[in-house]
Scaffold this motif. Structure first.
Motif, short mmCIF file in Angstrom:
data_model
loop_
_atom_site.label_atom_id
_atom_site.label_comp_id
_atom_site.label_asym_id
_atom_site.label_seq_id
_atom_site.Cartn_x
_atom_site.Cartn_y
_atom_site.Cartn_z
N HIS A 56 60.38 137.79 21.76
CA HIS A 56 61.91 137.47 21.91
C HIS A 56 62.12 136.52 20.43
CE1 HIS A 56 61.38 138.63 25.97
NE2 HIS A 56 62.75 138.78 26.06
N ASP A 57 61.27 136.67 19.60
CA ASP A 57 61.47 136.03 18.28
C ASP A 57 62.61 136.31 17.44
OD1 ASP A 57 59.50 134.58 18.92
OD2 ASP A 57 57.91 135.66 17.73
N ASP A 58 63.07 137.46 17.65
CA ASP A 58 64.21 137.93 16.64
C ASP A 58 65.16 138.98 17.67
OD1 ASP A 58 65.99 138.59 14.93
OD2 ASP A 58 64.43 139.70 13.49
N PRO A 59 65.96 138.56 18.63
CA PRO A 59 66.81 139.20 19.32
C PRO A 59 67.85 140.15 18.85
CG PRO A 59 67.13 136.71 19.96
CD PRO A 59 66.05 136.86 18.70
N GLN A 60 68.40 139.62 17.66
CA GLN A 60 69.26 140.43 16.97
C GLN A 60 68.88 141.61 16.36
OE1 GLN A 60 71.12 137.59 14.11
NE2 GLN A 60 72.43 136.89 15.50
N MET A 61 67.46 141.54 15.93
CA MET A 61 66.77 142.72 15.07
C MET A 61 66.44 143.68 16.41
SD MET A 61 65.69 144.29 12.82
CE MET A 61 64.78 145.99 12.71
N VAL A 62 66.08 143.23 17.40
CA VAL A 62 65.65 144.05 18.71
C VAL A 62 67.00 144.75 19.25
CG1 VAL A 62 64.92 144.03 20.98
CG2 VAL A 62 63.70 142.59 19.32
N LEU A 63 67.98 143.95 19.22
CA LEU A 63 69.22 144.66 19.90
C LEU A 63 69.69 145.65 18.69
CD1 LEU A 63 71.50 144.60 21.86
CD2 LEU A 63 72.82 142.87 20.31
N LYS A 64 69.66 145.49 17.43
CA LYS A 64 70.11 146.48 16.33
C LYS A 64 69.26 147.55 16.47
CE LYS A 64 71.15 146.19 11.61
NZ LYS A 64 70.89 145.52 10.28
N LEU A 65 67.89 147.32 16.75
CA LEU A 65 66.81 148.59 16.73
C LEU A 65 67.27 149.52 17.91
CD1 LEU A 65 64.64 149.88 15.32
CD2 LEU A 65 63.03 148.43 16.87
N PHE A 66 67.57 148.62 19.17
CA PHE A 66 67.85 149.26 20.54
C PHE A 66 69.32 150.25 20.39
CE2 PHE A 66 70.47 149.06 24.29
CZ PHE A 66 69.64 149.88 25.32
N LEU A 67 70.21 149.69 19.76
CA LEU A 67 71.47 150.31 19.38
C LEU A 67 71.24 151.35 18.68
CD1 LEU A 67 74.04 147.21 18.83
CD2 LEU A 67 73.93 148.62 21.01
N ALA A 68 70.34 151.39 17.51
CA ALA A 68 69.89 152.59 16.70
C ALA A 68 69.57 153.62 17.43
CB ALA A 68 69.06 152.04 15.54
N GLY A 69 68.69 153.35 18.52
CA GLY A 69 68.01 154.34 19.27
C GLY A 69 69.13 155.13 20.21
N VAL A 70 69.87 154.40 20.76
CA VAL A 70 71.00 154.71 21.47
C VAL A 70 71.81 155.62 20.71
CG1 VAL A 70 73.40 154.21 22.61
CG2 VAL A 70 71.43 152.56 23.16
N VAL A 71 72.38 155.47 19.52
CA VAL A 71 73.23 156.20 18.56
C VAL A 71 72.31 157.43 18.27
CG1 VAL A 71 74.09 156.65 16.38
CG2 VAL A 71 74.38 154.40 17.57
N MET A 72 70.97 157.35 17.97
CA MET A 72 70.16 158.50 17.58
C MET A 72 70.04 159.64 18.69
SD MET A 72 68.42 159.28 15.12
CE MET A 72 69.16 161.17 15.11
N TYR A 73 69.74 158.95 19.96
CA TYR A 73 69.73 159.95 21.25
C TYR A 73 71.18 160.33 21.71
CZ TYR A 73 64.59 159.15 21.71
OH TYR A 73 63.35 159.11 21.69
N ILE A 128 61.33 149.68 21.97
CA ILE A 128 62.69 149.34 21.95
C ILE A 128 63.43 150.63 21.46
CG2 ILE A 128 64.50 147.87 20.90
CD1 ILE A 128 62.86 146.50 23.03
N PHE A 129 63.06 151.18 20.30
CA PHE A 129 63.84 152.13 19.80
C PHE A 129 64.10 153.47 20.96
CE2 PHE A 129 64.08 156.29 17.03
CZ PHE A 129 65.18 155.92 16.40
N ASN A 130 62.93 153.52 21.53
CA ASN A 130 63.09 155.01 22.26
C ASN A 130 63.12 154.53 23.88
OD1 ASN A 130 61.86 157.19 20.70
ND2 ASN A 130 60.48 155.64 20.09
N MET A 131 63.98 153.35 24.05
CA MET A 131 64.36 152.96 25.25
C MET A 131 65.32 154.12 26.01
SD MET A 131 64.53 148.84 26.02
CE MET A 131 63.15 148.00 26.48
N PRO A 132 66.18 154.46 25.20
CA PRO A 132 66.99 155.63 25.59
C PRO A 132 66.32 156.79 25.85
CG PRO A 132 68.14 154.50 23.68
CD PRO A 132 66.60 154.09 23.62
N PHE A 133 65.21 157.23 25.31
CA PHE A 133 64.40 158.37 25.63
C PHE A 133 64.15 158.54 27.39
CE2 PHE A 133 60.31 160.36 27.01
CZ PHE A 133 60.32 161.43 26.02
N ASN A 134 63.68 157.21 27.70
CA ASN A 134 63.26 157.24 29.35
C ASN A 134 64.56 157.51 30.07
OD1 ASN A 134 60.65 156.54 28.60
ND2 ASN A 134 61.49 154.44 28.49
N ILE A 135 65.65 156.79 29.82
CA ILE A 135 66.87 157.09 30.59
C ILE A 135 67.43 158.43 30.44
CG2 ILE A 135 69.33 156.44 30.82
CD1 ILE A 135 68.36 153.76 30.01
#
Length: 311
Positions: A56-73, A128-135
């Motif tokens: 949880h050191d860089d939540p902004q980067m994590v959120l950014k990576l998660f959103l990138a995954g959402v858009v990609m999927y 994080i990037f592939n979290m949307p994969f599972n859903i």
């Protein structure tokens, strides 16, 4: 050398599966039951366990990576639908082929490969990037398999989306993982020890099932499944190139870009074959896609790692 070692481990597991099928220890019925166990039990466990490695050191980067995954999927299904139309895939296999384009074998092959190349922290980023994969898999993919089978049986009513079918162990684990991370919930170590213990059998077992599927697939079946051949360069070449270009819009970190790109360059997800197991014709196409793309990936993955400068 690390990529060679990792690919050898995966190959050995597939050879064992091939051998066990030939010796009649495994068969199609056992493969289907083991596939159901992976989809409903061990895969959800590995999804939950992956959160234990997240920092949880860089939540902004994590959120950014998660959103990138959402858009990609969100882009993937649109691209996959266009590709299946260009390929003129039969209606009763269209959803199955879409799943082969959309879902790469991130969990079962991508995780060990990027871990070997970039260390344990890579598991965090690819998760994080592939979290949307599972859903997406546990909702859209399972619906596509049912729909294809319904079209084949000329029973369109059966192929309609049913929200009750979307509630399963995989989707529950995926949503729970998102809540645990973004709510910063602290769970006892024994929870992660337990789900990790069960989830750790997922990769070797899935590779063994793939090997068994190789033995079950006849050369004639592979030759007659003509759509597999134009699918391969897209799955193993175009998709990772697309992710590589896309990730440059989100970050300049070459390591994160490489991790996401290599994950996208994995073969067809073994979950596609396992999730389609209840539907014989769709499972046949999916299994051949998994088998052939996995064999080809033993060459393409090391090449991709070299091009990206991974050791």
């Amino acid at each position: 050398m690390t990529i060679v070692t990792t690919m050898c481990k995966l190959l050995i597991a597939m050879v064992i599966g091939f051998y066990l099928f030939r010796k009649r220890v495994l068969n199609r019925e056992v493969n289907a039951k083991l596939s159901a166990m992976i989809v409903q039990i061990t895969c959800p466990c590995i999804i939950l366990n992956s959160i234990s490695t997240v920092s949880h050191d860089d939540p902004q980067m994590v959120l950014k990576l998660f959103l990138a995954g959402v858009v990609m999927y969100a882009i993937y299904p649109l691209l996959a639908r266009l590709l299946t139309k260009i390929m003129r895939v039969p209606a009763h296999l269209r959803g199955t082929y879409m799943c082969m384009f959309i879902f790469s074998n991130n969990i079962f092959m991508g995780y060990p490969v990027v871990q070997a190349l970039f260390g344990d922290s890579a598991i965090f980023y690819i998760t994080i990037f592939n979290m949307p994969f599972n859903i997406l898999f546990f909702t859209l993919a399972l619906h596509y398999f049912r729909k294809d089978a319904a079209i084949e049986a000329n029973n369109l009513e059966k192929g309609k989306m049913d929200l009750r079918n979307a509630i399963n162990n995989g989707i529950i684990a995926s949503v729970a993982a998102l809540v645990i991370y973004f709510a910063n919930l602290s769970l006892p170590d024994i929870f992660y020890e337990c789900v990790g213990f069960i989830g750790n059998i997922t990769t070797p077992l899935s590779m063994i099932i793939i090997g068994s599927s190789m033995a079950a697939a006849s050369l004639k079946d592979i030759k007659t499944e003509k759509g597999i051949w134009p699918m391969l360069p897209v799955r193993l070449g175009v998709m990772p190139l697309l992710v590589w270009a896309f990730m440059h819009l989100w970050t300049s970190d070459p390591t994160i870009i490489s991790i996401c790109t290599i994950g996208a360059g994995m073969p067809v997800a073994s979950l596609v074959a396992m999730g389609s197991a209840p539907y014989p014709r769709q499972n046949k196409a999916a299994s051949i896609g998994v088998v052939v793309s996995t064999l080809c990936s033993l060459v393409t993955i090391p090449i991709m790692a070299v091009l990206l400068g991974a050791n």
